[in-house]
Design a protein around this motif. Structure first.
Motif: not given
Length: 547
Positions: A22-26, A56-70
């Protein structure tokens, strides 16, 4: 603060990774690299973003997570992968083991089948071949009698054995990268040392690159060549382990180092100053009946949990009880508070046999002796608010009506420094450290003389652990509390207790002043415990109390 890694070539590259819900950066702008065959540590307190980054490295975040970078593995960008591609990578090219293996092992499937599942899936071998491979893997990671153990269920394994089984399942396909997320946090120091040695051996024998996640810099320093320090979702410092530990630049890194157990020194008050014992345990034995097949080979079909325990605690003293899991520490605590019945021996409070008390005498005993449990989530009513949980024992014991009890609960929660904004929440809405403060406030509600603390900091990060210990020291001073502190962590006991009793398989193998026992141990088992400690060398610079 980030800096470029000098490790070339990189197996794993993380560049400007950000994760939000959401709007919360983790996680914000995290960058680091991992070389082939390297062991990298990621350290930080709870909520710093360590586990989210690894998921995130394992691709285990929920679909609601917004991921940026590489995130790239051997040059392949992982963030562009679909779930089908991820399923081909997880377990084969990279694998992960978790803090609580009991939550990630299927209780209805045998260990061998669970270890075999990844190799059957990824290597295309038969189930029979997979089971044979599972036995080989269990043998490789040090499980004795691997063929028999492969037929066991998870509940038949100890915590350390469950963690080894998770490691066996993770390495079965020969991955290039293993992510270990707090794999030793809840384990006693001897088992922790064995798991760390196993990881180091796997790295050396198979060239396995490892990311070791921990809140404990002592664990990180034991096997890692480089470390990444995270706080509030950001990397605040990273570099070679020796540079970060001996020449830390960021104030938070300095705070982490100073918060390591054992770095605050032993209390100055010697045990010799204490008077006659307030609490005494005399020739105490406790046995439990064992039913069914487990009774085979056990004398009389019973299990002897405590055998001839002799122990004394004086008023105002802090006494440590240490030993590995299964040594009888918690059994002693539960017997003192009358949850267990002694088979032989006596427990006396001010000379009175506590197990002979009844009526008003028993009520007074329950007010005088209180216990704080290891897992506050299990010991608090999940349906009660925090304020209700602390007020309940006050009005139940008739010390005040409900309104006055609520006012006293607020004062107790102020005393343990829990913010007022949290008091209408339920236990599961609090962090582990916050919930432990609630358990402490509830235990203090009846104004006890003796407080038994059973592994209350074992699952907390080191900064929260230090805060809880400092709180106990302050409360002991203000309330003249007598403390019985139970732990498997000698480094915590060394910073906190005047005297210590060392337990092994239900017996006291050594006791005495903490400084003497921890610096010149006499019993071989105590020597093993002390030798298993992962401690940092002292630092010479002053460290701020807060950051």
């Amino acid at each position: 603060m980030t800096e470029k890694s000098s490790v070339e070539p990189s197996l794993l590259q993380v560049e400007n990774l950000s994760i939000g819900f959401g709007r919360v950066p983790t996680v914000r702008g995290v960058s680091f690299a991992l070389g082939a065959g390297e062991i990298l540590g990621i350290v930080g307190e709870s909520g710093s973003g360590k586990s989210i980054t690894c998921r995130a490295l394992m691709g285990l975040l929920p679909a609601t997570a917004a991921v940026a970078g590489r995130i790239s593995l051997e040059g392949r960008d992982l963030l562009d992968l679909g779930e089908r591609d991820w399923c081909g990578i997880r377990g084969r090219d990279m694998a992960m083991i978790f803090q609580n293996p009991g939550s990630h092992l299927d209780p209805l499937r045998r260990i061998g089948n669970q270890v075999a599942a990844p190799v059957v899936r990824h290597l295309g071998i038969s189930r029979r071949e997979g089971l044979q491979r599972a036995v080989e893997l269990l043998d490789d990671i040090g499980i004795r009698e691997p063929e028999a153990r492969a037929s066991s269920y998870p509940h038949e394994f100890s915590g350390g054995m469950k963690q080894r089984a998770m490691i066996a399942a993770a390495i079965g396909c020969g991955p290039k990268l293993l992510i270990a997320d707090e794999p030793t946090t809840a384990l006693d120091v001897t088992v922790q040392a064995r798991i760390l040695k196993l990881l180091k051996d796997l790295n050396q024998r198979h060239g396995l690159a490892i990311i070791l996640v921990s809140h404990d810099l002592g664990v990180i320093a034991d096997i890692c060549s480089r470390v990444v320090v995270m706080r509030h979702g950001e990397v605040v410092e990273q570099g070679p382990i020796d540079d970060v530990i001996h020449r830390p630049r960021h104030p938070y890194t300095k705070l982490l180092i100073e918060s390591q157990p054992g770095r605050r020194g032993l209390p100055s008050r010697p045990a010799a100053e204490y008077a006659a014992p307030l609490l005494s345990v005399e020739k105490l034995s406790v046995s439990f009946p064992v039913k069914g097949s487990l009774a085979g080979g056990l004398s009389g079909g019973s299990f002897l949990a405590l055998d001839g325990i002799e122990l004394q605690v004086a008023a105002g003293e802090t006494v440590g009880i240490v030993g590995e899991s299964g040594s009888g520490k918690s059994t002693l605590a539960r017997t003192i508070i009358r949850q267990n019945r002694p088979s032989n021996g006596t427990i006396r409070l001010d000379g009175q046999d506590v197990h002979a008390l009844g009526g008003e005498g028993l009520l007074r005993f329950r007010r005088r002796v209180q216990m704080v449990f290891q897992n506050p989530y299990d010991s608090l009513n999940p349906r009660m608010t925090i304020a209700e949980a602390v007020a309940e024992p006050i009005w139940r014991h008739g010390l005040a009506d409900r309104r006055a009890a609520r006012n006293q609960a607020d004062e107790l929660l102020d005393m343990v420094e829990l913010p007022a904004a949290l008091r209408e929440r339920k236990p599961r809405q609090l962090s582990g450290g916050q919930c432990q403060r609630v358990g402490l406030a509830r235990a203090l509600a009846l104004q006890p003389e003796i407080l038994i603390a059973d592994e209350i900091t074992s699952a907390l990060d080191v900064t929260t652990q230090a805060q809880i210990l400092e709180l106990l020291v302050r409360l002991q001073r203000e309330r003249s509390l007598t403390l019985l502190y139970i732990s498997h962590d000698l480094s915590v006991v060394s910073s906190f207790c005047q005297r210590v009793y060392v337990f092994k398989t239900g017996r006291v193998v050594e006791s005495g002043p903490a400084r003497q026992v921890l610096t010149t141990p006499q019993a071989p088992y105590t020597q093993e415990l002390v030798g298993s400690l992962t401690q940092l060398l002292p630092v010479s610079h002053p460290v701020p109390a807060t950051v």
